[in-house]
Enzyme design. Structure first.
Site, PDB file in Angstrom:
ATOM      1  N   PRO A  16       1.115  -1.242  -0.127  1.00 16.74           N
ATOM      2  CA  PRO A  16       0.012   0.008   0.381  1.00 16.74           C
ATOM      3  C   PRO A  16       0.825   1.235   0.023  1.00 16.74           C
ATOM      4  O   PRO A  16       1.879   1.354   0.766  1.00 16.74           O
ATOM      5  CB  PRO A  16      -0.836  -0.213   1.349  1.00 16.74           C
ATOM      6  CG  PRO A  16       0.149  -0.819   2.275  1.00 16.74           C
ATOM      7  CD  PRO A  16       0.717  -2.085   1.158  1.00 16.74           C
ATOM      8  N   MET A  17       0.687   2.144  -0.993  1.00 19.96           N
ATOM      9  CA  MET A  17       1.473   3.496  -0.950  1.00 19.96           C
ATOM     10  C   MET A  17       0.087   4.716  -1.180  1.00 19.96           C
ATOM     11  O   MET A  17      -0.333   4.516  -2.226  1.00 19.96           O
ATOM     12  CB  MET A  17       2.535   3.412  -2.014  1.00 19.96           C
ATOM     13  CG  MET A  17       3.572   2.281  -1.644  1.00 19.96           C
ATOM     14  SD  MET A  17       4.908   2.601  -2.888  1.00 19.96           S
ATOM     15  CE  MET A  17       4.506   1.572  -3.980  1.00 19.96           C
ATOM     16  N   CYS A 114       2.809   3.251   9.824  1.00 14.73           N
ATOM     17  CA  CYS A 114       3.221   4.421   9.238  1.00 14.73           C
ATOM     18  C   CYS A 114       3.953   5.370  10.424  1.00 14.73           C
ATOM     19  O   CYS A 114       3.427   5.489  11.531  1.00 14.73           O
ATOM     20  CB  CYS A 114       1.948   5.178   8.912  1.00 14.73           C
ATOM     21  SG  CYS A 114       2.174   6.538   8.229  1.00 14.73           S
ATOM     22  N   ASN A 218       8.997  -7.121   3.889  1.00 17.62           N
ATOM     23  CA  ASN A 218       8.849  -6.007   3.031  1.00 17.62           C
ATOM     24  C   ASN A 218       9.898  -5.108   3.618  1.00 17.62           C
ATOM     25  O   ASN A 218      10.356  -4.971   4.708  1.00 17.62           O
ATOM     26  CB  ASN A 218       7.497  -5.298   3.569  1.00 17.62           C
ATOM     27  CG  ASN A 218       7.526  -3.944   2.942  1.00 17.62           C
ATOM     28  OD1 ASN A 218       7.099  -2.821   3.584  1.00 17.62           O
ATOM     29  ND2 ASN A 218       7.563  -3.773   1.774  1.00 17.62           N
ATOM     30  N   GLY A 219      10.738  -4.645   2.286  1.00 17.52           N
ATOM     31  CA  GLY A 219      11.604  -3.458   2.586  1.00 17.52           C
ATOM     32  C   GLY A 219      12.654  -3.734   1.594  1.00 17.52           C
ATOM     33  O   GLY A 219      13.525  -4.619   1.728  1.00 17.52           O
ATOM     34  N   GLY A 242       7.193  -2.345  -2.752  1.00 18.21           N
ATOM     35  CA  GLY A 242       6.493  -1.109  -2.617  1.00 18.21           C
ATOM     36  C   GLY A 242       7.471  -0.194  -3.792  1.00 18.21           C
ATOM     37  O   GLY A 242       6.975  -0.356  -4.909  1.00 18.21           O
TER      38      GLY A 242
END
Ligand SMILES: Cc1cc2nc3c(=O)[nH]c(=O)nc-3n(C[C@H](O)[C@H](O)[C@H](O)COP(=O)(O)O)c2cc1C
Length: 326
Positions: A16-17, A114, A218-219, A242
């Site tokens: 999600p961005m 976030c 993630n990352g 992402g």
């Protein structure tokens, strides 16, 4: 419950961005090389249950091509998480969006990662790492809302100021269907390399305390090949990508053709993006300049790209953009 998603192993997720992975860009990415799972941008559940609802609802729009799609929510009031989760699970929110019968979200994800000041100072998102009673209340309210009809997941980071194993232990105690870990603390924002060994540790812990919870890493994942290596090394269920999508819209492909895409093919893909934008967002719903952040994705790496970008970024309507691209 997570098995209701019928995902391969490892599965790939488009991250999600906010203001990036809207329905339009999800359709572009899906048309290049589809991930196995999509997320919406994060949507404030408190705002959704307020008079501001119509403005936020449009962030949840999607088309048949972007499935399975998980709705990501954030906020502060458990009651609003309950109501939102209920409306998602019973299909009433999908009907309000005008979706055809039978078409619905595939799950509800809670944003607990976030790092933005505006969210953290209101005690939401990554600030929940420091307010575990509220984190529990939000998870429980969401579960009550979906009432066993949809999976409930959390997306988070490795800790607040520093890596915090107790936070992951705490989340894994909540019987989640899926836990996505972005390998950085809140304090690290996106400044240092993602810590994949921590994600691998979380995967090991999962086996002991929550064998049913899928772990997604993630990352900094560049593409599918890179993701496969990380999934293998850390024995992960899924990989989320992402920003890698900016360098290669075909990041989810087994073999990406992007490096050999001609300028003409790149511009044709941007044209498709602008056409979908014009079709999806009615007049004034999203300003045309929000497309500028995508310009470099398509218009770079060839002679005259900089000048063309300047021209495209000055355009004031989708029609103007399209006439330049033609
Ligand atoms: C512009 C932008 C917006 C983002 N918005 C969200 C969001 O709405 N919800 C969320 O959980 N994460 C959000 N993130 C974080 C990403 O989902 C992801 O965790 C982060 O970018 C690290 O993954 P990457 O290195 O593959 O980009 C956002 C990141 C960026 C760059």
């Amino acid at each position: 419950m997570a098995s209701s998603l019928k995902l391969p192993k490892p599965f790939f997720v488009l991250a999600p961005m906010d203001d990036v992975t809207d329905s339009v860009f999800r359709q572009v990415v899906g048309g290049c090389a589809a991930p196995d799972l999509y997320f919406t941008e994060f949507v404030n559940a408190d705002g959704l249950q307020s008079p501001g609802r119509p403005k936020l609802l449009k962030k949840l729009r999607f088309s048949a091509a972007e499935r399975p799609l998980i709705a990501q929510i954030w906020g502060k009031q458990p009651d609003n998480f309950y109501k939102t989760a209920r409306q998602i699970a019973d299909g009433s929110l999908a009907r309000e969006l005008g979706l055809p019968k039978g078409m619905n979200f595939a799950g509800v994800d809670l944003n607990m990662g976030c790092p933005q000041k505006s969210e953290v100072k209101t005690g939401t998102c990554s600030a929940l790492m420091n307010d575990r009673p509220l984190a529990t209340a939000l998870i429980e309210a969401t579960k009550e809302g979906v009432d066993g009809q949809l999976p409930v997941s959390v997306k988070t980071r490795t800790g607040f100021s520093q890596v915090d194993t107790s936070w992951i232990e705490f989340l894994l105690d909540h019987d989640l269907d899926m836990l996505t870990i972005h390998g950085r603390t809140k304090a690290q924002k996106s400044k240092v390399a993602a810590d994949w060994s921590f994600i691998g540790w979380a995967r090991g812990l999962r086996d002991d305390v929550a064998p049913e919870t899928l772990i997604v890493g993630n990352g900094d994942v560049k593409n599918r090949q890179h993701g496969l290596e990380l999934a293998r090394k850390h024995r992960l269920d899924g990989i989320m990508i992402g920003r890698g999508i900016f360098d290669d819209p075909f990041a989810f492909a087994g073999r990406s053709p992007w490096a050999s895409y001609t300028p003409k093919q790149r511009l044709a893909l941007y044209k498709k993006h602008v056409e979908l934008f014009a079709k999806t967002w009615r007049a004034g719903e999203r300003p045309i300049h929000t497309l500028n952040k995508f310009c470099k994705v398509y218009v770079s790496g060839f002679d005259g790209a900089k000048e063309l970008r300047e021209e495209l970024m000055a355009a004031r309507s989708a029609d103007e953009l399209l006439s330049i691209l033609r």
